[in-house]
Motif scaffolding. Structure first.
Motif, mmCIF file in Angstrom:
data_model
loop_
_atom_site.group_PDB
_atom_site.id
_atom_site.type_symbol
_atom_site.label_atom_id
_atom_site.label_comp_id
_atom_site.label_asym_id
_atom_site.label_seq_id
_atom_site.Cartn_x
_atom_site.Cartn_y
_atom_site.Cartn_z
ATOM 1 N N GLU A 57 2.466 6.709 -7.311
ATOM 2 C CA GLU A 57 1.112 7.567 -8.017
ATOM 3 C C GLU A 57 1.927 9.114 -7.379
ATOM 4 O O GLU A 57 1.938 9.943 -8.584
ATOM 5 N N THR A 58 2.431 9.304 -6.032
ATOM 6 C CA THR A 58 2.597 10.451 -5.968
ATOM 7 C C THR A 58 4.178 11.124 -6.845
ATOM 8 O O THR A 58 3.856 12.018 -7.432
ATOM 9 N N ARG B 244 0.930 -1.012 -0.154
ATOM 10 C CA ARG B 244 -0.492 0.171 -0.553
ATOM 11 C C ARG B 244 0.890 1.064 -0.039
ATOM 12 O O ARG B 244 0.750 2.162 -0.866
ATOM 13 N N ARG C 155 1.593 4.243 -3.118
ATOM 14 C CA ARG C 155 0.788 5.354 -2.855
ATOM 15 C C ARG C 155 2.192 5.987 -2.982
ATOM 16 O O ARG C 155 1.736 7.134 -3.905
#
Length: 296
Positions: free
Chosen positions: A242-243, A235, A239
């Motif tokens: 994606e950042t 997870r 994330r």
């Protein structure tokens, strides 16, 4: 895109995950092994108890001190009962019925410490009047060897009256009997009426008790911890990806690209509300006044 994995923060995360997962798997496997050992011990003890019904007795001294291998074995010992020191053991259940053990010390012919012998079980509350007297003179006792009990394992009652004992073992009997006592006991295989033979008790740590199922529960917990560690790492990784992708595309966290025009709703928010608008000041005729011309 994945160069963030080389940052100190992600080095710490990766090292923690690399250590935590093997540790959780090791502890889960160890707890599972403990449970399997208890299951095997319980099965072995049941088989031993079934075989003890017709097994040939061996001299008791060859079975002492009691171990997980010798507990439940059939032994024989010679001596004489001491009915004056007979004790009753309350709070013992057999086939779902509550009753008590009849414990009579056996003074051994070989001069060794006295052996506590449970001659059988009777239902109801402890009552010396209903207990049959032991055999007189020299006897040969054939029974199953048992390990000393612990107060926690048998939930021993306290504050018992004279003539009763809650735990069978040298630690409790030494204060009640006037002579040395063997740190073991025996249950008679063939008893007299109305006594009922007491089955062998599983040695500590070999039965399917609450501790065995605690081991099974701990096994599931450690495996769940390992799976949760993998889930949290994935997870965090997703994330972070994606950042990084948003930063490469020039997208701010609020979803707007740099240099973009203000949104319409922002302009609407900046505009004053109708109630806050002020009417412009009027002058002259526009204000509804008239000017009187000068007289001739």
């Amino acid at each position: 895109m994945y160069r963030f994995l080389l940052t100190p923060r992600w080095w710490t995360i990766n090292v923690f995950v690399a250590l935590a997962i093997p540790f959780c798997l090791f502890m889960g496997s160890w707890q599972l092994g403990r449970f399997e050992d208890r299951v095997d011990g319980h099965r072995s003890h049941q088989q031993q108890a079934e075989a003890a019904v017709s097994a040939e007795a061996v001299p008791l001294e060859t079975l002492l001190p009691p171990t997980t291998d010798t507990v439940g074995e059939v032994g024989s010992v010679e001596g004489r009962y001491d009915p004056e020191q007979e004790l009753l053991v309350p709070g013992r259940t057999l086939d779902g019925e509550r009753g008590f053990y009849v414990l009579t010390p056996l003074l051994r012919d070989d001069g060794e410490p006295a052996l506590p012998v449970v001659r059988g079980w009777l239902p109801g509350e402890p009552d010396p009047a209903v207990v049959p007297a032991p055999a007189d003179g020299e006897v040969t006792v054939v029974g199953l060897l048992q390990a000393p009990e612990s107060p926690r394992a048998v939930s021993a009652p306290t504050g018992l009256p004279t003539g009763q004992v809650g735990v069978i073992g040298a630690a409790s009997l030494i204060n009640l009997l006037p002579y040395d006592v063997e740190n073991a006991w025996m249950t008679v295989r063939e008893v007299e009426e109305p006594l009922t033979a007491v089955p062998p008790v599983a040695p500590s740590g070999t039965g399917l008790d609450i501790k065995a199922f605690q081991n099974l529960g701990y096994t599931a917990e450690w495996f769940v911890f390992a799976a949760f560690t993998v889930f949290m790492w994935f997870r965090l990784f997703r994330r972070e990806v994606e950042t990084v992708r948003d930063a490469e595309l020039g997208i701010h966290p609020d979803g707007a690209a740099p240099g973009a025009a203000p949104r319409a709703d922002s302009e609407a928010e900046a505009a004053p509300e109708d109630g806050d608008r002020r009417e412009p000041e009027l002058s002259g005729s526009a204000a509804g006044t008239t000017t009187t011309p000068p007289s001739a």
